[in-house]
Enzyme design. Structure first.
Site, PDB file in Angstrom:
ATOM      1  N   VAL A  14     -22.861 -31.578  -8.209  1.00  0.00           N
ATOM      2  CA  VAL A  14     -23.301 -32.318  -7.046  1.00  0.00           C
ATOM      3  C   VAL A  14     -24.783 -32.035  -6.834  1.00  0.00           C
ATOM      4  CG1 VAL A  14     -22.804 -30.537  -5.308  1.00  0.00           C
ATOM      5  CG2 VAL A  14     -22.728 -32.953  -4.662  1.00  0.00           C
ATOM      6  N   SER A  15     -25.525 -33.075  -6.471  1.00  0.00           N
ATOM      7  CA  SER A  15     -26.937 -32.883  -6.150  1.00  0.00           C
ATOM      8  C   SER A  15     -27.079 -32.784  -4.644  1.00  0.00           C
ATOM      9  CB  SER A  15     -27.773 -34.056  -6.668  1.00  0.00           C
ATOM     10  OG  SER A  15     -27.376 -35.266  -6.060  1.00  0.00           O
ATOM     11  N   THR A  16     -28.192 -32.294  -4.169  1.00  0.00           N
ATOM     12  CA  THR A  16     -28.410 -32.081  -2.725  1.00  0.00           C
ATOM     13  C   THR A  16     -28.345 -33.390  -1.966  1.00  0.00           C
ATOM     14  OG1 THR A  16     -29.858 -30.233  -3.282  1.00  0.00           O
ATOM     15  CG2 THR A  16     -29.976 -31.065  -1.036  1.00  0.00           C
ATOM     16  N   ASP A  17     -28.947 -34.448  -2.459  1.00  0.00           N
ATOM     17  CA  ASP A  17     -28.946 -35.718  -1.734  1.00  0.00           C
ATOM     18  C   ASP A  17     -27.568 -36.371  -1.736  1.00  0.00           C
ATOM     19  OD1 ASP A  17     -29.131 -36.194  -4.450  1.00  0.00           O
ATOM     20  OD2 ASP A  17     -30.138 -38.129  -4.202  1.00  0.00           O
ATOM     21  N   GLU A  18     -26.751 -36.121  -2.787  1.00  0.00           N
ATOM     22  CA  GLU A  18     -25.392 -36.658  -2.808  1.00  0.00           C
ATOM     23  C   GLU A  18     -24.534 -36.008  -1.718  1.00  0.00           C
ATOM     24  OE1 GLU A  18     -24.368 -37.967  -7.392  1.00  0.00           O
ATOM     25  OE2 GLU A  18     -24.389 -35.833  -6.879  1.00  0.00           O
TER      26      GLU A  18
END
Length: 483
Positions: A14-18
């Site tokens: 998971v990325s921070t913006d997701e």
């Protein structure tokens, strides 16, 4: 010690913006993956590989790298994700890593898309994805090719600068310290008769480094002597580097732009060197023979080569030249000749030639130049016609557009018209060519008495084509008038 057990790898990312935008959590992904394993009755132990805060723009992620390492180590039997985009959002990257899994017999499962490479539907989906990915790769390749094609047409240099040049704003400029070495290499090969090995050895002994600060090799010297960049010609798309083994492409696909680059070697010298490079070379054993006419002397009776041997009594041994057909097959009745006498007759023959350079030699020289000139013109015309014919076939098969065919037709007409204009009279300086012959003959005559045989033979190759022994004190020397 590598673990003997096999594991199911549960990969989550998971990325921070997701997380902020979609509320996707790592814990949720892990729970769903474990629940799927229980539902399928897979009792194999699992291992979590978690990349927190990493996007799917590329495959360079810490735990994905660790997963790949474990796959290669043979401790993973299956890789699972909740969605395909957890692994990658780029189709090409996704196919690349799935191909890697397949190579190590590791199945790949994405539970949201019901995608499992261990099942027939999953393998079918993989093949479809692969076809789409291949199409995408071809499109990318086409766009890159088009961009590079236009850049090459404008004379821009698209790769690392070759020896003798430096790159400034995608333009090649001559780098004088290296350009002097290029001129030296061409002189040593064309005028001094040295081969690739001898030139490489000379440069290495002098401590002159190549472009990559490595030692010179036979291959690097030959590459320099055959690279058209040194006469100012840009040739691009000549080699196919898409496969492991580099292969030369069809000449139709080459992009050739004459006079697009600053030249280090004049065109006449460059073309002369190419003829010498492509000419059938003397056998390596003959080149290194410690006998002056080894590899050059022919039998006047049958035309076979004359090999060196020994004759005489135990206390009076002497070298002899003997017809190889007589020696090996007994099919020639030619006698053997004392080597020292033959080599003396040869030197006298060279002196005689030097002193008798007159109108007969000039006439022979002019005829040779004209014949070669017309052969070159005819070859250019035939090559242009064959190239156009292949383009017609490609147009008929629907592989190229009409504009491409018309462009090739214009090229063919231009080449034929230029060839016809050049057909009237070859441009050459007869006095300069005559002087070159005199200089080479002088160098060889002086070398016979003063230089080692190996060096003398190198000079011989620059002016003597063939030597035929016809009888006692009868030597026919055929000069090479075109080099």
């Amino acid at each position: 010690m590598i673990d003997d057990l096999k594991y199911i790898a549960l990969y989550s990312r998971v990325s921070t913006d997701e997380q902020a935008r979609e509320g996707v959590s790592l814990e949720e992904q892990q729970e769903r993956l474990k629940a799927y394993c229980r539902a399928m009755g897979w009792n194999i132990e699992t291992r979590n590989y978690v990349d927190d805060g990493y996007s799917a723009k590329n495959l360079d992620r810490p735990n994905l790298n660790k997963l790949v390492k474990d796959v290669k180590a043979g401790i993973i039997t299956k890789v699972m994700v909740t969605k395909l985009d957890r692994l990658s959002r780029k189709l090409l990257d996704l196919l690349t890593i799935i191909d890697l899994f397949q190579e190590y017999d590791v199945s790949f499962v994405s539970i949201s898309e019901s995608f499992d490479t261990n099942t027939p539907p999953g393998r079918l989906t993989l093949q479809i994805l692969g076809a789409v990915a291949e199409f995408e790769r071809e499109r990318i390749r086409e766009r890159v090719y088009e961009n590079m094609y236009h850049a090459a047409k404008q004379g821009k240099w698209l790769t690392q600068s070759p020896y003798g040049y430096q790159l400034e704003d995608k333009q090649l400029v001559v780098y004088e310290p290296e350009a002097k070495i290029v001129n030296l290499v061409y002189k040593m090969y064309a005028d001094d008769g040295l081969g690739y090995y001898a030139i490489a050895k000379y440069l290495n002994n002098k401590g002159i480094p190549s472009k990559q600060n490595k030692e010179w090799t036979i291959r690097s010297i030959k590459r320099m002597l055959t690279n058209p960049v040194y006469k100012g010609t840009l040739v691009w798309n000549r080699v196919d580097s898409s496969k492991k083994k580099r292969t030369e492409k069809d000449a139709d696909d080459w992009i050739i732009v004459d006079d697009a680059l600053p030249a280090i070697i004049d065109k006449i010298t460059w073309e002369m060197v190419q003829k010498k490079v492509n000419k059938k070379q003397m056998a390596s054993r003959a080149q290194t023979s410690p006998h002056l006419l080894g590899g050059l002397l022919k039998c006047g009776n049958c035309g076979s080569g004359m090999s060196i041997g020994w004759s005489g009594s135990k206390n009076n041994r002497y070298r002899v030249y003997r017809c190889s057909a007589n020696k090996n097959k007994g099919t020639c009745t030619s006698k053997q000749y004392k080597a020292n006498e033959v080599e003396t007759w040869f030197k006298q023959g060279l002196l005689s030639l030097y002193n008798s350079i007159d109108n007969n030699l000039k006439i022979a020289l002019e005829e040779k130049i004209h014949d070669q000139h017309y052969q070159d013109i005819e070859q250019k015309i035939q090559t242009a016609k064959k190239r156009y014919k292949r383009k017609v076939e490609a147009y008929t098969a629907g592989l190229i557009e009409l504009d491409d065919l018309n462009e090739e037709r214009k090229k063919m007409k231009k080449i034929i018209n230029e060839a016809k204009r050049a057909n009237y009279e070859p441009s050459y300086d007869l006095k300069q060519l005559e002087q070159n012959i005199r200089t080479k003959l002088t160098n060889v005559i002086d070398a016979i008495d003063n230089l080692p045989i190996e060096r003398t033979k190198a000079l011989l190759k620059t002016i003597v084509e063939k030597v035929t022994i016809l009888g006692d004190k009868e030597i026919d020397i055929e000069l090479n008038l075109t080099e």
